[in-house]
Design an enzyme around this catalytic site. Sequence first.
Site, mmCIF file in Angstrom:
data_model
loop_
_atom_site.group_PDB
_atom_site.id
_atom_site.type_symbol
_atom_site.label_atom_id
_atom_site.label_comp_id
_atom_site.label_asym_id
_atom_site.label_seq_id
_atom_site.Cartn_x
_atom_site.Cartn_y
_atom_site.Cartn_z
ATOM 1 N N SER A 247 -10.055 -0.837 6.685
ATOM 2 C CA SER A 247 -9.440 -0.700 5.362
ATOM 3 C C SER A 247 -8.709 -1.914 4.818
ATOM 4 C CB SER A 247 -8.483 0.482 5.355
ATOM 5 O OG SER A 247 -9.220 1.644 5.159
ATOM 6 N N SER B 172 -9.861 1.490 2.491
ATOM 7 C CA SER B 172 -8.987 2.282 1.643
ATOM 8 C C SER B 172 -7.910 1.456 0.935
ATOM 9 C CB SER B 172 -8.321 3.372 2.475
ATOM 10 O OG SER B 172 -7.491 2.780 3.467
ATOM 11 N N LYS C 126 0.844 -1.203 0.000
ATOM 12 C CA LYS C 126 0.000 0.000 0.000
ATOM 13 C C LYS C 126 0.876 1.248 0.000
ATOM 14 C CE LYS C 126 -4.075 1.781 2.512
ATOM 15 N NZ LYS C 126 -4.999 1.514 3.630
HETATM 16 N N1 GLN Z 1 -13.446 3.527 5.851
HETATM 17 C C1 GLN Z 1 -12.885 3.977 7.077
HETATM 18 C C2 GLN Z 1 -12.607 5.456 7.021
HETATM 19 O O1 GLN Z 1 -12.802 6.038 5.980
HETATM 20 C C3 GLN Z 1 -11.651 3.214 7.421
HETATM 21 C C4 GLN Z 1 -10.414 3.685 6.800
HETATM 22 C C5 GLN Z 1 -9.220 2.893 7.189
HETATM 23 O O2 GLN Z 1 -9.324 1.833 7.804
HETATM 24 N N2 GLN Z 1 -8.047 3.409 6.851
HETATM 25 O O3 GLN Z 1 -12.222 6.040 7.988
#
Ligand code: GLN
Length: 470
Positions: free
Chosen positions: A175, A151, A76
């Site tokens: 994410s 994400s 990532k």
């Molecule tokens: N979807 C969640 C957010 O937007 C989690 C994001 C993440 O785990 N980095 O905060």
Amino acid sequence: MHIETLTISQARKDLDEKKYSAVELAEAYVSRIEKNADLNMYREVFTDVIEQAKKADAMISAGTQGSLCGIPISIKDNVLIKGRLAGGASKILEGYCAPYDATVIKKIKAEGGVFLGRTNMDEFAMGSSTENSAYGPVKNPCDESRVPGGSSGGSAASIASNCALASLGSDTGGSIRQPASFCGAVGLKTTYGTVSRFGLMSMGSSLDQIGPITKSVEDAKTFFDVLKGHDPLDSTSLPESAYTKEKHTVKKIGVPRGLLTAGVDEAVLLNFEETLKKLEAKGYEIVDIELPYAEYALAIYYIIMPAEVSTNLSRYDGIRYGLHIDGSGVDDEYSRTRSEGFGPEVRRRILLGTHILSAGYYDAYYVKAQSARKLLINAYTEVFKTVDVIATPTSPILAPKIGAVEDPISMYLLDVFTVTANLTGMPALSVPSGDVDVEGKKLPVGFQLTAPHMQEERLFAVGYDIEGVR
Ligand code: GLN
């Protein structure tokens, strides 16, 4: 080699038996990545993949290989690899080159892992669809008109399209698990403090964990075994003494039925119930549980997370990293650089977080959310006295179409089942539990298991049974 069905454990065997070389394996992946470029999964494919694979082959020949030696891995874009660009899929970090290796990267290097490239993601990991990337959305390989989740959407898509054999993601509120579920991959959010955050771009420091996205539960375990361990460079890293050796047999699976109500897709619910039945047939006891305060988890998360985001992202000042825009004075330069460099979702969360932490609102929001977080942790600890793991769907819906979830609140609601593991620090695993036919495509569904702190083994045990490998 059969890339479609290949796993880390199979590749390990094949490489060690010299059925093919790490170079041949790497070439196969690079060529697949080139063919799937339109999915927009990779922000960059490294030009030295074959060089890395040669080194892996040398390690295998010398008999010094680790479990990830020669395994093609995607990373990532928010994990630092020394000497390579690292962007968090944000314009503000354009041109930024990592000056050191993240601890997890050092560990993978020591094993002889092969880095394929950097995967696309929601900007600074804020989002659930990868549509918040400054470099365009990733397409879901299972249906290209749909999002891969986020994400870590690029990471999950790289596994689903067999454009990496394993991937490193990060999970602050889901994410790793949610994109894994949308793409039919396995995603593991480990106990907070087991995997070093050193070299991860911070989003919400009390919530962030790096973890694996893989094709099988066994692979997730193999990868986790490499990543975990105490790191003096991360002050929240758990000491070695925290790692218990005692084995625990999973018998009871708790289901918080009260949470499985409005907003959960019927097909997701059906798949969830069918999976529970299969587990029951394998001898598990399925019990209904109450989870007090769980209904407030999203509200707690969307207060604590932006508060931490606003603090963490203050480092992007246009002076130390990446983008810089000249202005009339220092304040003007900050404001121009940050307005230009951050996308709308990141700006929204910084504004929210700054408001939450401001003198007049700190007690009403931040302090209250922290108290509620404590109540939630206590509630989970109590429930784990009566059941061994907790099961929910990973996501309330199947992967939506690109552009379909327009308003931020609807997007935040998708995190309803995942944020709790981050707030409590407990480990959680998303395992593919089948798929649903929609418009002629097979959309994967994910089944989420949560265990008490340091009990990843319980997740793997049930995970194997969901996969049907034992
Ligand atoms: N979807 C969640 C957010 O937007 C989690 C994001 C993440 O785990 N980095 O905060």
